[in-house]
Design an enzyme around this catalytic site. Structure first.
Site, PDB file in Angstrom:
ATOM      1  CD  GLU A   1      15.754  10.873 -32.531  1.00  0.00           C
ATOM      2  OE1 GLU A   1      16.785  11.473 -32.954  1.00  0.00           O
ATOM      3  OE2 GLU A   1      14.986  11.618 -31.779  1.00  0.00           O
TER       4      GLU A   1
ATOM      5  CB  CYS B   1      13.753  14.192 -33.774  1.00  0.00           C
ATOM      6  SG  CYS B   1      13.890  15.595 -34.345  1.00  0.00           S
TER       7      CYS B   1
END
Length: 366
Positions: free
Chosen positions: A358, A324
């Site tokens: 992400e 992330c």
């Protein structure tokens, strides 16, 4: 962008900027072109948190502008699921004229699923007791009469009152198979359900034809472990948060998956156990040496992998890494690329209209 207006017409340009930025970051690692997965342009967030602003006898949802901290009234929130948008006015209508529910209510958190279930948490700066519970039960019954499949929770300092339960069960179709995922209030869940399906299907495709067993660190509620189980003989997964481990155990049974074992321990501790540095009571009865793990999967927090874990991960022929935070991913890749090639790269647009990305890399030993 305001909370009530999404710049949908800018979505393609924003996504293109992220693709270019990721490609630029990955140049030192000779990564292939990224596989790009688009988000729905609205109603993609399955959870949302709002502060509650009281204006004499009225109250409404607010958010704060990140730079100026300016208060913004939010009547609708198109980034969130349709169910959250329907619940927002219904909750305020149910609370507004009931002092026992309204008094010192400062925040409402919404968690929803694509299977149309919701948990709504009401946070207070005061003690909650029987009077609150009676009125909250009436509110819940009223919401259900309106067609909402909803559970309510009251929270205050050292207090949590559940009406019925504090979880909902998501159902996602992943590569042709329906998966059940229990999601617990106040625990981590993937915020963008449509993007979660893309991530799971990409991970399945990347690991297709794998041999041996899978080791997974930071498994959460078993989101990836259970989907990936069909590609491996066995899966051994670790997670430190108690509610997530309990949800993962439930999900193993609900999905009738027999080849996944979850261990409650931190990734750093597990690294020490795997390296023989320390012995841990919670690993008694688990024969780590019996696992033939040729693939390791990591989905670490924003800080990435610590130095010891990076070294441990390097010992595996194949590494699946979901990140992330591409910045810390690149820091980890400086070490991992000494021994592994980046064979596949993916960009998952989990957070449209923001700077955040992400991404996933599939690494194979040189």
């Amino acid at each position: 962008m305001t909370p009530e207006h999404l710049p949908i017409e800018q979505y393609d340009a924003q996504l293109a900027e992220k693709v270019a930025r990721l490609q630029s970051m990955m140049v030192p690692f000779a990564a292939p072109a990224p596989e790009v997965f688009r988000s729905p342009t609205s109603h993609y967030r399955m959870r949302a948190e709002f502060r509650i602003w009281h204006d004499e006898d009225d109250l409404y949802h607010i958010m704060f502008e990140s730079q100026t901290k300016q208060r913004i009234r939010v009547n609708s929130f198109p980034a969130a699921s349709s169910l959250i948008n329907a619940l927002m006015p219904a909750m305020l209508d149910g609370v507004r004229d009931i002092p026992a529910l309204r008094h010192k209510l400062f925040q409402i958190d919404y968690l929803t699923t694509m299977s149309n279930q919701a948990v709504v948490s009401m946070l207070y700066h005061r003690k909650l007791g029987e009077e609150w519970q009676q009125h909250a039960e009436a509110l819940r019954d009223n919401l259900r009469a309106q067609g909402f499949n909803v559970h309510l929770i009251g929270r205050a300092t050292k207090t949590k009152i559940e009406l019925d339960q504090d979880f909902i069960d998501e159902r996602l179709t992943v590569a042709g198979k329906e998966m059940i995922y229990r999601q617990v209030e106040n625990s981590f869940t993937q915020p963008n359900a449509a993007m979660n399906v893309h991530m799971l299907e990409w991970a399945l495709d990347a690991t297709h034809g794998s041999k041996g067993d899978l080791l997974e660190l930071y498994c959460g509620n078993g989101n990836f472990s259970l989907a990936l189980a069909r590609n491996f003989n066995r899966v051994l997964a670790t997670e430190i948060a108690k509610p997530s481990v309990a949800a993962a155990q439930y999900n193993i049974e609900a999905n009738e998956i027999e080849n996944v074992q979850i261990i409650r321990m931190a990734a750093e501790d597990f690294t020490q156990a795997m390296n023989g540095v320390r012995e841990f009571n919670r690993l008694k009865g688990i024969d780590l040496k019996s696992y033939q793990c040729e693939t390791i999967f990591v989905d670490p927090p924003r800080s990435g992998l610590d130095a010891d874990t990076v070294k441990m991960v390097q010992a595996y022929p194949r590494i699946l890494y979901i990140s992330c935070n591409p910045q810390t991913l690149c820091e980890n890749l400086e070490t991992l690329s000494e021994t592994h090639n980046v064979s596949r790269l993916a960009l998952f647009d989990q957070f449209p209209y923001t700077h955040h990305m992400e991404c996933g890399v599939w690494l194979t030993r040189k």
